[in-house]
Write a protein that holds these residues in place. Structure first.
Motif, PDB file in Angstrom:
ATOM      1  N   MET A   1      57.595 -39.546 -16.192  1.00 46.39           N
ATOM      2  CA  MET A   1      56.202 -39.886 -16.574  1.00 46.39           C
ATOM      3  C   MET A   1      56.018 -39.668 -18.074  1.00 46.39           C
ATOM      4  N   VAL A   2      55.671 -40.731 -18.759  1.00 46.86           N
ATOM      5  CA  VAL A   2      55.450 -40.614 -20.209  1.00 46.86           C
ATOM      6  C   VAL A   2      53.976 -40.327 -20.456  1.00 46.86           C
ATOM      7  N   SER A   3      53.712 -39.306 -21.298  1.00 44.77           N
ATOM      8  CA  SER A   3      52.318 -39.125 -21.718  1.00 44.77           C
ATOM      9  C   SER A   3      52.212 -39.499 -23.200  1.00 44.77           C
ATOM     10  N   TYR A   4      51.009 -39.844 -23.599  1.00 44.04           N
ATOM     11  CA  TYR A   4      50.829 -40.368 -24.960  1.00 44.04           C
ATOM     12  C   TYR A   4      49.886 -39.485 -25.757  1.00 44.04           C
ATOM     13  N   ILE A   5      50.303 -39.201 -26.993  1.00 45.18           N
ATOM     14  CA  ILE A   5      49.412 -38.503 -27.915  1.00 45.18           C
ATOM     15  C   ILE A   5      49.297 -39.343 -29.181  1.00 45.18           C
ATOM     16  N   SER A   6      48.174 -39.165 -29.846  1.00 44.18           N
ATOM     17  CA  SER A   6      47.921 -39.956 -31.044  1.00 44.18           C
ATOM     18  C   SER A   6      47.169 -39.070 -32.031  1.00 44.18           C
ATOM     19  N   ALA A   7      47.242 -39.402 -33.310  1.00 45.06           N
ATOM     20  CA  ALA A   7      46.515 -38.616 -34.305  1.00 45.06           C
ATOM     21  C   ALA A   7      46.121 -39.527 -35.465  1.00 45.06           C
ATOM     22  N   SER A   8      45.297 -38.985 -36.358  1.00 49.59           N
ATOM     23  CA  SER A   8      44.832 -39.762 -37.509  1.00 49.59           C
ATOM     24  C   SER A   8      46.034 -40.388 -38.223  1.00 49.59           C
ATOM     25  N   TYR A   9      47.102 -39.568 -38.385  1.00 49.40           N
ATOM     26  CA  TYR A   9      48.361 -40.084 -38.946  1.00 49.40           C
ATOM     27  C   TYR A   9      49.535 -39.456 -38.207  1.00 49.40           C
ATOM     28  N   VAL A  10      50.541 -40.248 -37.964  1.00 46.09           N
ATOM     29  CA  VAL A  10      51.779 -39.728 -37.380  1.00 46.09           C
ATOM     30  C   VAL A  10      52.862 -39.809 -38.458  1.00 46.09           C
ATOM     31  N   TYR A  11      53.400 -38.639 -38.824  1.00 46.99           N
ATOM     32  CA  TYR A  11      54.489 -38.576 -39.808  1.00 46.99           C
ATOM     33  C   TYR A  11      55.803 -38.426 -39.036  1.00 46.99           C
ATOM     34  N   THR A  12      56.602 -39.471 -39.040  1.00 48.43           N
ATOM     35  CA  THR A  12      57.829 -39.424 -38.242  1.00 48.43           C
ATOM     36  C   THR A  12      59.032 -38.901 -39.025  1.00 48.43           C
ATOM     37  N   ASN A  13      58.993 -38.966 -40.341  1.00 48.43           N
ATOM     38  CA  ASN A  13      60.167 -38.720 -41.203  1.00 48.43           C
ATOM     39  C   ASN A  13      61.204 -39.820 -41.049  1.00 48.43           C
ATOM     40  N   ALA A  14      60.819 -40.909 -40.392  1.00 50.39           N
ATOM     41  CA  ALA A  14      61.730 -42.056 -40.263  1.00 50.39           C
ATOM     42  C   ALA A  14      60.885 -43.301 -40.511  1.00 50.39           C
ATOM     43  N   GLY A  15      60.430 -43.453 -41.717  1.00 49.04           N
ATOM     44  CA  GLY A  15      59.528 -44.560 -42.042  1.00 49.04           C
ATOM     45  C   GLY A  15      58.191 -44.037 -42.529  1.00 49.04           C
ATOM     46  N   GLN A  16      57.313 -44.956 -42.895  1.00 50.23           N
ATOM     47  CA  GLN A  16      56.002 -44.590 -43.445  1.00 50.23           C
ATOM     48  C   GLN A  16      55.133 -43.887 -42.393  1.00 50.23           C
ATOM     49  N   PRO A  17      54.201 -43.007 -42.840  1.00 49.34           N
ATOM     50  CA  PRO A  17      53.238 -42.422 -41.896  1.00 49.34           C
ATOM     51  C   PRO A  17      52.454 -43.547 -41.200  1.00 49.34           C
ATOM     52  N   ILE A  18      52.172 -43.379 -39.907  1.00 48.51           N
ATOM     53  CA  ILE A  18      51.494 -44.425 -39.130  1.00 48.51           C
ATOM     54  C   ILE A  18      50.056 -43.994 -38.850  1.00 48.51           C
TER      55      ILE A  18
END
Ligand SMILES: [Zn+2]
Length: 396
Positions: A1-18
């Motif tokens: 079961m996948v759960s989802y979280i989200s935020a104002s910005y997601v910083y992955t360190n693998a590409g630009q902040p989303i």
């Protein structure tokens, strides 16, 4: 079961902040997917938990001394490193601080504090095996740096044998044998440690240029370290100053192939940085700003280190020289004193440390298949520029 979280910005360190990015995770905290809001449009809104803040990977503390946790608050601030080292040695042997229960409970509290502060992995210096049980039971990944020291060249073999025996005590935990600092390791001992690092193919860590006295000692055999040797009853007649900074003197004695962490770098200058880049192919530079302010009330020349393009990591040092073991607090201190983009500061706090510790397959970035820990950080945004704000929560 996948759960989802989200935020104002997601910083992955693998590409630009989303902006308003969405991260899908399984029950264990493994990243299943990282999505832009457009890519996540098909997911029902009530399945996504949204946070105000920055979602970032778990923090890596590349320099700590868990075994000094019981010395929290025991040493006054701003005494300078030579006096600090002297105090640590005296306090470790003082009856009031020898109590095993006091040590064990302080280490356990420190370990939980680090976990709660979003730290997922630690490079930890040890001079004894007292931290072994705390590390074995911890939710944090530890790599133990077993510290060898001895400035008297005649004791090199003794120091190596002691370190090898200590390493056995840490099995099955990850550990490697490393030099303590330029002023506490003889050339003979450096040579032995180099052989061990290459034979074991391990990572190395060494304290570097934490005080101006360290350079003064190597350049002209002056400064407060002379008093330390006097206190240790060590006759340093044999020592001839090199006329160069401590880093330029000792770096050629280290293996230049093993990933190596230089810790503190408070008195490292541009010439040292250029020399280091030429001499060693695999260096990482650990900053412990709160400990530097505690002991020397000085900060490294961070702008110079950035301009030199060095790989920077962060560390807390121990509770003997810090009020907390929080990488986020170290980031806030750096942000207060220097103009560093959040994205860059975050790499120092996460990905670079994971890379140095050889843990980048699991930690350091939000990418499919990794289980890096997930933190939520407060932020402010002024004219499109994001800065960290003092709010923190560990999500995974
Ligand atoms: Zn240290």
């Amino acid at each position: 079961m996948v759960s989802y979280i989200s935020a104002s910005y997601v910083y992955t360190n693998a590409g630009q902040p989303i902006k308003n990015g969405v991260v899908g995770i399984d029950a264990e905290g493994t990243v299943m997917k990282v999505l832009s809001p457009e890519q996540a449009a098909h997911i029902e809104a009530d399945r996504i938990k949204h946070y105000e803040g920055l979602i970032v990977p778990g923090f890596i503390n590349t320099h700590c001394h868990l075994e000094l946790s019981h010395l929290k608050g025991a040493i006054d601030k701003h005494k300078g490193l030579p006096a600090f080292v002297q105090d640590v040695m005296e306090l470790r042997n003082a009856d009031a601080y020898k109590d095993e229960y006091l040590q064990d409970s302080a280490m356990l509290r420190a370990d939980i504090e680090m976990f709660d502060c979003g730290i997922v992995a630690v490079g930890d210096i040890s001079n004894s095996a007292v931290s072994r049980m705390t590390k074995r039971g911890s939710l944090i990944h530890y790599h133990t740096f077993i510290e060898a020291l001895g400035f008297n060249p005649e004791t090199a073999h003794l120091a190596v044998n002691r370190a090898l025996a200590l390493k056995e005590e840490f099995v099955p935990l990850h550990a490697s044998i490393v030099p303590h600092a330029p002023y506490s390791v003889s050339e003979a001992l450096f040579n032995e440690l180099k052989k061990i690092a290459e034979a074991d193919d391990t990572i190395v860590s060494i304290h570097n240029q934490e005080t101006a006295d360290e350079n003064a000692f190597f350049i002209e055999k002056e400064g407060e370290f002379l008093e330390l040797y006097f206190m240790l009853a060590l006759d340093i007649e044999f020592f001839k100053p090199s006329g160069k900074s401590s880093l330029q003197t000792i770096l050629p004695l280290l293996s230049n192939s093993q990933p190596t962490l230089l810790v503190h770098n408070t008195f490292t200058d541009a010439e040292d940085a250029a020399f280091a880049k030429q001499t060693h192919n695999n260096l990482y530079w650990c900053l412990c700003p709160n400990a530097n302010l505690y002991i020397e009330n000085r900060l490294p020349n961070v702008n110079m280190l950035r301009e030199a393009g060095l790989k920077i990591t962060l560390g807390t040092d121990s509770l003997a020289s810090n009020d907390a073991l929080s990488i986020f607090d170290e980031m806030l201190t750096l942000q207060e004193h220097f103009d560093i983009p959040v994205e860059e500061l975050l790499k120092w706090a996460t990905l670079n440390g994971a890379e140095f510790l050889g843990l980048a397959e699991r930690y350091g970035s939000l990418e499919k298949g990794k289980r890096p820990g997930i933190n939520l950080l407060g932020f402010t945004e002024v004219e499109g520029r994001i800065k960290l704000a003092k709010f923190f929560r560990r999500l995974y």
